[in-house]
Design a protein around this motif. Structure first.
Motif, short mmCIF file in Angstrom:
data_model
loop_
_atom_site.label_atom_id
_atom_site.label_comp_id
_atom_site.label_asym_id
_atom_site.label_seq_id
_atom_site.Cartn_x
_atom_site.Cartn_y
_atom_site.Cartn_z
N VAL A 33 0.84 -1.21 0.00
CA VAL A 33 0.00 0.00 0.00
C VAL A 33 0.87 1.26 0.00
O VAL A 33 0.62 2.22 -0.73
N ARG A 34 1.95 1.23 0.82
CA ARG A 34 2.80 2.42 0.97
C ARG A 34 3.55 2.76 -0.32
O ARG A 34 3.48 3.89 -0.81
N TRP A 35 4.25 1.77 -0.89
CA TRP A 35 5.15 2.05 -2.00
C TRP A 35 4.48 2.00 -3.36
O TRP A 35 4.69 2.88 -4.20
N PHE A 36 3.67 0.98 -3.58
CA PHE A 36 3.04 0.83 -4.90
C PHE A 36 1.72 1.58 -4.98
O PHE A 36 1.35 2.10 -6.03
N GLY A 37 0.97 1.62 -3.85
CA GLY A 37 -0.30 2.34 -3.81
C GLY A 37 -0.10 3.84 -3.69
O GLY A 37 -0.35 4.59 -4.64
#
Length: 369
Positions: free
Chosen positions: A294-298
């Motif tokens: 969620v943090r890096w790709f989202g």
């Protein structure tokens, strides 16, 4: 609970027909999206009156989405889905005959508004069934399949099929045809999900205890800080999705010289990509970690895709294939938020229904914001 061998690429076998039911049900529910507002104005009503019909519908849908998690937990997801399905069919028929048929504006508002309660009760009760029956570590991939079926229904079949049925049987005939799809989806769910999952532990609560459980769909925001923070993330993560649908036609068609069909094709590319990326990220999230994904790709990925959606077309002008690049990238990155559905009940394991209700509320608020 399922064993590891009881799913195909993250799709739970015991819920297979439920997923099919969601795709078929949302196809019927989505038929009217592209033309109903114009159909109402063609009957002699003003654009403002037509808009109010959808505002009332949207408010009812948000209310139903918010309460559906807790309601499904209290009365069982299957019963909640049945109520949603029957309500949709009856209210749609009344909307068609007494609302549109008699050109009665108050009855259009009434019956279409009540119908707005139906589809969230149907589909989000199925989300509750997923959370109840699928092992915690597999919820992310199971939800990836859910959103893929949702996209196939409302984004592909629901938008595409009316382009063939309207010339053949007219707008009114297409609206009636929607009932056949919704009935098929509802009946599949009723007969194929009867013996899935056990009796909810909350089903035997007293009336007072059930009301207390319903209020948790509000109080949980105060009592669990992490649920509140997850709610904010869920509101933010699809703001660009809903916002682009409103502002990008003005940029692409108004300023850059794209035709409306070209813009619609670019937006359709985005939806088509999400069918596959919802499943992909649902499975990947179990391996690389929900929050890392969620943090890096989202979050970071969506931010980059959002900037690309503006700067690439502005830089290269009227070039369809260049404009399609950010649509693909956006379709990849926005789907990385799929594990958020699994995060909510994991943060509040003793009140999963209330947690799912807050997830549904934040999804609705994202559209509103």
């Amino acid at each position: 609970m399922q064993s590891q061998s009881s799913h195909w690429f993250g799709l739970p076998k015991m819920l297979f027909w439920g997923y099919i039911a969601i795709a078929i049900f949302m196809s019927g529910d989505g038929f009217e999206m592209a033309f109903l507002s114009k159909h109402i104005t063609d009957l002699g009503f003003t654009p403002a009156q037509s808009a109010l019909v959808f505002t009332v519908y949207g408010f009812a849908a948000a209310l139903a989405a918010w309460s559906s998690g807790v309601v499904a937990e209290i009365i069982t997801p299957q019963k909640a889905m049945k109520i949603g399905f029957v309500m949709w069919v009856i209210m749609h028929a009344l909307f068609m005959t007494l609302g549109l048929g008699l050109k009665s504006y108050p009855l259009m508002l009434l019956f279409y508004g009540i119908r707005g309660l139906a589809y969230p009760l149907f589909i989000y009760s199925f989300v509750m069934l997923i959370v109840q029956t699928v092992p915690k570590q597999q919820v992310s991939s199971a939800m990836g399949w859910f959103w893929a079926m949702y996209s196939i229904g409302i984004g592909c079949v629901g938008s595409y099929l009316p382009s063939f049925t309207i010339p053949a049987i007219g707008e009114r005939g297409t609206l009636w045809f929607a009932i056949a799809w919704v009935m098929m989806g509802g009946l599949i769910a009723m007969f194929c999900l009867r013996h899935v999952g056990g009796e909810s532990e909350k089903a035997n609560l007293s009336t007072k205890e059930k009301i207390t459980e319903l209020t948790r769909a509000v109080t949980i925001l105060y009592t669990n800080k992490n649920i509140f923070l997850a709610c904010l993330i869920r509101i933010i993560n699809t703001i660009s999705l809903f916002g682009f649908a409103v502002i990008m036609p003005m940029l692409f068609v108004g300023r850059l010289g794209f035709t409306m069909p070209e813009w619609l094709q670019i937006w359709a590319i985005f939806f088509f990509v999400t069918i596959f990326t919802n499943i992909m990220w649902g499975v990947l999230g179990e391996y690389i970690g929900w929050m890392r994904q969620v943090r890096w790709f989202g979050c970071i990925g969506c931010a980059i895709a959002s900037l690309m959606f503006y700067y690439l077309p502005v830089t290269y002008g009227h070039n369809f294939w260049v404009a399609a690049i950010p649509a693909v990238v956006f379709g990849i990155t926005v789907a990385a938020f799929v594990p958020m559905t699994a995060v909510f009940p994991a943060l509040e394991p003793h009140h999963k229904g209330a947690a799912i209700s807050i997830y549904n509320l934040s999804a609705g608020l994202s559209n509103f914001v």
